[in-house]
Design a protein around this motif. Structure first.
Motif, PDB file in Angstrom:
ATOM      1  N   PHE A  97       0.829  -1.198   0.000  1.00 55.77           N
ATOM      2  CA  PHE A  97       0.000   0.000   0.000  1.00 55.77           C
ATOM      3  C   PHE A  97       0.870   1.258   0.000  1.00 55.77           C
ATOM      4  CE2 PHE A  97      -2.769  -3.227   1.957  1.00 55.77           C
ATOM      5  CZ  PHE A  97      -3.919  -3.071   1.187  1.00 55.77           C
ATOM      6  N   GLU A  98       0.247   2.375  -0.364  1.00 55.31           N
ATOM      7  CA  GLU A  98       0.857   3.703  -0.310  1.00 55.31           C
ATOM      8  C   GLU A  98       2.146   3.798  -1.112  1.00 55.31           C
ATOM      9  OE1 GLU A  98       0.213   5.869   3.586  1.00 55.31           O
ATOM     10  OE2 GLU A  98       0.071   3.790   4.292  1.00 55.31           O
ATOM     11  N   VAL A  99       2.168   3.149  -2.286  1.00 58.83           N
ATOM     12  CA  VAL A  99       3.307   3.309  -3.184  1.00 58.83           C
ATOM     13  C   VAL A  99       3.081   4.562  -4.032  1.00 58.83           C
ATOM     14  CG1 VAL A  99       3.648   0.817  -3.224  1.00 58.83           C
ATOM     15  CG2 VAL A  99       2.377   1.912  -5.072  1.00 58.83           C
ATOM     16  N   THR A 100       4.138   5.134  -4.537  1.00 59.37           N
ATOM     17  CA  THR A 100       4.045   6.356  -5.352  1.00 59.37           C
ATOM     18  C   THR A 100       4.902   6.217  -6.601  1.00 59.37           C
ATOM     19  OG1 THR A 100       5.871   7.368  -4.108  1.00 59.37           O
ATOM     20  CG2 THR A 100       3.621   7.822  -3.334  1.00 59.37           C
ATOM     21  N   ASP A 101       4.754   7.181  -7.494  1.00 57.36           N
ATOM     22  CA  ASP A 101       5.577   7.263  -8.714  1.00 57.36           C
ATOM     23  C   ASP A 101       5.574   5.956  -9.510  1.00 57.36           C
ATOM     24  OD1 ASP A 101       6.229   9.824  -7.871  1.00 57.36           O
ATOM     25  OD2 ASP A 101       8.075   9.197  -6.882  1.00 57.36           O
ATOM     26  N   VAL A 102       4.410   5.346  -9.627  1.00 56.71           N
ATOM     27  CA  VAL A 102       4.309   4.069 -10.337  1.00 56.71           C
ATOM     28  C   VAL A 102       4.424   4.306 -11.847  1.00 56.71           C
ATOM     29  CG1 VAL A 102       2.869   2.060 -10.792  1.00 56.71           C
ATOM     30  CG2 VAL A 102       2.841   3.133  -8.525  1.00 56.71           C
ATOM     31  N   GLU A 103       5.315   3.570 -12.491  1.00 63.47           N
ATOM     32  CA  GLU A 103       5.473   3.628 -13.942  1.00 63.47           C
ATOM     33  C   GLU A 103       5.662   2.211 -14.484  1.00 63.47           C
ATOM     34  OE1 GLU A 103       8.529   6.260 -15.236  1.00 63.47           O
ATOM     35  OE2 GLU A 103       7.747   7.997 -14.150  1.00 63.47           O
ATOM     36  N   LEU A 104       5.093   1.960 -15.663  1.00 65.96           N
ATOM     37  CA  LEU A 104       5.212   0.658 -16.317  1.00 65.96           C
ATOM     38  C   LEU A 104       6.188   0.777 -17.478  1.00 65.96           C
ATOM     39  CD1 LEU A 104       1.426  -0.357 -16.475  1.00 65.96           C
ATOM     40  CD2 LEU A 104       2.973  -0.296 -14.522  1.00 65.96           C
TER      41      LEU A 104
ATOM     42  N   VAL B 162       6.299  -2.968 -21.638  1.00 65.65           N
ATOM     43  CA  VAL B 162       5.113  -3.831 -21.586  1.00 65.65           C
ATOM     44  C   VAL B 162       4.902  -4.584 -22.891  1.00 65.65           C
ATOM     45  CG1 VAL B 162       3.978  -2.420 -19.836  1.00 65.65           C
ATOM     46  CG2 VAL B 162       3.574  -1.933 -22.261  1.00 65.65           C
ATOM     47  N   ASP B 163       5.565  -4.175 -23.971  1.00 60.81           N
ATOM     48  CA  ASP B 163       5.438  -4.874 -25.241  1.00 60.81           C
ATOM     49  C   ASP B 163       6.494  -5.967 -25.405  1.00 60.81           C
ATOM     50  OD1 ASP B 163       7.475  -3.025 -25.365  1.00 60.81           O
ATOM     51  OD2 ASP B 163       7.103  -2.449 -27.454  1.00 60.81           O
ATOM     52  N   THR B 164       7.176  -6.302 -24.310  1.00 56.68           N
ATOM     53  CA  THR B 164       8.166  -7.382 -24.317  1.00 56.68           C
ATOM     54  C   THR B 164       7.721  -8.490 -23.376  1.00 56.68           C
ATOM     55  OG1 THR B 164       9.533  -6.657 -22.440  1.00 56.68           O
ATOM     56  CG2 THR B 164       9.906  -5.562 -24.567  1.00 56.68           C
ATOM     57  N   GLU B 165       8.471  -9.561 -23.305  1.00 53.36           N
ATOM     58  CA  GLU B 165       8.167 -10.665 -22.392  1.00 53.36           C
ATOM     59  C   GLU B 165       8.728 -10.422 -20.996  1.00 53.36           C
ATOM     60  OE1 GLU B 165       9.367 -14.376 -24.063  1.00 53.36           O
ATOM     61  OE2 GLU B 165       7.946 -14.246 -25.750  1.00 53.36           O
ATOM     62  N   ASN B 166       9.365  -9.280 -20.800  1.00 50.88           N
ATOM     63  CA  ASN B 166       9.938  -8.946 -19.490  1.00 50.88           C
ATOM     64  C   ASN B 166       9.555  -7.528 -19.075  1.00 50.88           C
ATOM     65  OD1 ASN B 166      12.382 -10.706 -21.036  1.00 50.88           O
ATOM     66  ND2 ASN B 166      11.734 -11.432 -19.017  1.00 50.88           N
ATOM     67  N   PRO B 167       8.281  -7.260 -18.892  1.00 49.04           N
ATOM     68  CA  PRO B 167       7.875  -5.926 -18.440  1.00 49.04           C
ATOM     69  C   PRO B 167       8.314  -5.693 -17.000  1.00 49.04           C
ATOM     70  CG  PRO B 167       6.004  -7.403 -18.360  1.00 49.04           C
ATOM     71  CD  PRO B 167       7.126  -8.179 -19.008  1.00 49.04           C
ATOM     72  N   ARG B 168       8.326  -4.449 -16.583  1.00 44.26           N
ATOM     73  CA  ARG B 168       8.704  -4.137 -15.210  1.00 44.26           C
ATOM     74  C   ARG B 168       7.939  -2.916 -14.721  1.00 44.26           C
ATOM     75  NH1 ARG B 168      12.909  -0.213 -15.682  1.00 44.26           N
ATOM     76  NH2 ARG B 168      13.401   0.072 -17.899  1.00 44.26           N
ATOM     77  N   VAL B 169       7.896  -2.788 -13.421  1.00 46.85           N
ATOM     78  CA  VAL B 169       7.221  -1.670 -12.775  1.00 46.85           C
ATOM     79  C   VAL B 169       8.228  -0.985 -11.868  1.00 46.85           C
ATOM     80  CG1 VAL B 169       5.268  -0.940 -11.351  1.00 46.85           C
ATOM     81  CG2 VAL B 169       5.089  -3.022 -12.743  1.00 46.85           C
ATOM     82  N   THR B 170       8.339   0.321 -11.988  1.00 46.12           N
ATOM     83  CA  THR B 170       9.143   1.076 -11.034  1.00 46.12           C
ATOM     84  C   THR B 170       8.204   1.891 -10.155  1.00 46.12           C
ATOM     85  OG1 THR B 170       9.442   2.904 -12.612  1.00 46.12           O
ATOM     86  CG2 THR B 170      11.158   1.219 -12.545  1.00 46.12           C
ATOM     87  N   TYR B 171       8.594   2.048  -8.895  1.00 45.17           N
ATOM     88  CA  TYR B 171       7.743   2.773  -7.947  1.00 45.17           C
ATOM     89  C   TYR B 171       8.555   3.105  -6.703  1.00 45.17           C
ATOM     90  CZ  TYR B 171       7.468  -1.702  -5.419  1.00 45.17           C
ATOM     91  OH  TYR B 171       7.767  -2.864  -4.725  1.00 45.17           O
TER      92      TYR B 171
ATOM     93  N   ARG C  56      -3.666   2.222 -18.377  1.00 41.66           N
ATOM     94  CA  ARG C  56      -4.163   2.449 -19.727  1.00 41.66           C
ATOM     95  C   ARG C  56      -3.337   3.500 -20.475  1.00 41.66           C
ATOM     96  NH1 ARG C  56      -8.779   3.993 -18.561  1.00 41.66           N
ATOM     97  NH2 ARG C  56      -8.655   6.192 -19.119  1.00 41.66           N
ATOM     98  N   PRO C  57      -2.953   4.638 -19.862  1.00 41.35           N
ATOM     99  CA  PRO C  57      -2.146   5.621 -20.591  1.00 41.35           C
ATOM    100  C   PRO C  57      -0.770   5.099 -21.016  1.00 41.35           C
ATOM    101  CG  PRO C  57      -3.194   6.643 -18.691  1.00 41.35           C
ATOM    102  CD  PRO C  57      -3.408   5.167 -18.560  1.00 41.35           C
ATOM    103  N   THR C  58      -0.338   3.974 -20.457  1.00 37.08           N
ATOM    104  CA  THR C  58       0.941   3.399 -20.869  1.00 37.08           C
ATOM    105  C   THR C  58       0.871   2.859 -22.294  1.00 37.08           C
ATOM    106  OG1 THR C  58       1.487   2.791 -18.580  1.00 37.08           O
ATOM    107  CG2 THR C  58       2.646   1.601 -20.317  1.00 37.08           C
ATOM    108  N   ILE C  59      -0.308   2.451 -22.728  1.00 44.50           N
ATOM    109  CA  ILE C  59      -0.472   1.908 -24.077  1.00 44.50           C
ATOM    110  C   ILE C  59      -0.412   3.052 -25.091  1.00 44.50           C
ATOM    111  CG2 ILE C  59      -1.999   0.597 -25.599  1.00 44.50           C
ATOM    112  CD1 ILE C  59      -3.231  -0.670 -23.114  1.00 44.50           C
TER     113      ILE C  59
END
Length: 393
Positions: free
Chosen positions: A122-129, A132-141, A167-170
């Motif tokens: 909970f309470e994570v911030t600055d989430v970015e994807l 995502v168009d690869t087999e190894n996507p990642r999330v930074t936060y 959705r805006p990541t697409i």
């Protein structure tokens, strides 16, 4: 840097249920949520659970409190022309719905995660994807302590709602959106008073739509149609109760509106929204991140449940068995149900609300549809079948 098989963005019903379904099949998942646990457990949203939703929650072992505290309903009322007309859900379909607040389902799923040690942050911030168009996507936060982190995944599920980051990541040229805004809104109140009727009431009145619902034997949920640009400051508690009484009362005067302290009130815009497709690479959208329905049909949370039921099976096939056919078909499968729910929600909305731009011809067509629905078993069965929820794909 940490690794999991599925990174899930959002700890609403969609994200939590998906996580629980995946863990039950041996697929690792991590849920990231920008809000606090207290916030998501108190966030008042939908309250009607379709028959398939109820059956699924029981099946996976998180329906105990729902069965103990939820309110099974076997019908609902349509009110218009000063008359009450009951749609007998169980008689017409053999199924029922259960009134049980979305926040209660969230509490149950969080408790189930906690009991089994499934991770929710909970309470994570600055989430970015990323990627995502690869087999190894990642999330930074950044975690609750402000520490920068990276979550490496095999797939990402965007369950973070209409205003989330998923959705805006697409890329804009890879999706098509369909949008409709309605010329009215809902003023909703949560009142500390026993419900005035044992079932939901959908009322069409010349002054506008009204809905009588409930959350428990002691808490009532009520709604009024208001202009889309209405301000909540214009509505005192006395005015709200007075208008509800006018719109819900029948000519027989056999209905008494129970008033009580208003615990919460707000205005919600009405819109329909669909994203096609609901996936891009290894990013899969579910729930409000992919579609919005007007609340008249009680479909929002139930669509999210249907989405993640399909998605969980698709990800198990993809990650456990290395078969990608179901993952590739995820969007097509879900969108068939989404568009059926969009139509039903639009139909209920247009039949019950007063369109400020409608002429006398349009208003008479509306009343004709209501009268036909109340008098035709076939028409009532169609509404009942959609309302209790179509079988899962």
């Amino acid at each position: 840097m940490t690794r999991t098989q599925v990174g899930i963005i959002g700890a609403g019903p969609a994200g939590l249920l998906l996580s629980y379904l995946l863990h039950a099949e041996g697929v690792d998942a991590v849920v990231l949520e920008t809000r606090s646990r207290a916030y998501v457990e108190k966030r008042v949203r939908a309250g009607v659970c379709e028959h398939p939703t109820v059956e699924l929650l029981r099946e996976i072992g998180v329906g105990t409190r729902m069965d103990a505290e939820g309110l099974p309903h076997h019908g609902f009322s349509l009110r218009f022309d000063g008359q009450d007309h009951r749609i007998a859900l169980t008689e017409l379909t053999g199924k029922s719905i259960t009134v049980y607040g979305q926040q209660e389902i969230v509490k149950d799923l969080i408790a189930a995660h906690e009991a089994k040690g499934y991770p929710i942050h909970f309470e994570v911030t600055d989430v970015e994807l990323h990627d995502v168009d690869t087999e190894n996507p990642r999330v930074t936060y950044r975690d609750a302590d402000g520490v920068a982190r990276t979550l490496e995944c095999d797939a990402i599920a965007g369950c973070d709602g209409f205003h989330g980051v998923s959705r805006p990541t697409i890329p804009a040229d890879r999706i098509t959106t369909f949008d409709r805004e309605y010329p009215f809104a809902w003023l909703g109140v949560l009142a500390q008073t026993p419900p005035s009727h044992e079932e939901l009431i959908y009322a069409h009145h010349e002054r506008g739509f009204a809905l009588h619902s409930m959350r428990s034997p002691e808490i009532t949920r009520l709604y009024l149609q208001v202009p889309s640009d209405e301000k909540i400051e214009n509505w005192s508690d006395d005015r709200i109760w007075s208008e509800l009484d006018v719109r819900l009362t029948t000519n027989a005067h056999d209905f008494v509106l129970r008033e009580g302290p208003i615990l919460d009130k707000g205005i919600t815009p009405m819109r329909s929204f669909v994203t096609e497709p609901m996936q891009y690479g290894r990013l899969f959208l579910a729930g409000d991140a992919a579609h919005i329905v007007p609340p008249t049909g009680a479909k929002g949370m139930n669509l999210a449940v249907a989405d993640v039921r399909v998605l969980s099976r698709a990800l198990v096939e993809l990650l456990q068995h290395k078969r990608g056919e179901l993952a590739e078909s995820y969007s097509d499968i879900c969108l068939r149900r989404v568009w059926r729910a969009e139509h039903f929600s639009w139909y209920m909305t247009s039949m019950l609300h007063v369109d400020p731009a409608a002429d006398d011809f349009g208003r008479r067509l509306q009343l004709s549809q209501l009268r036909y629905t109340a008098s035709s078993r076939a028409a009532a069965t169609s509404i009942a079948e959609n309302y209790v929820g179509l079988p899962f794909a």
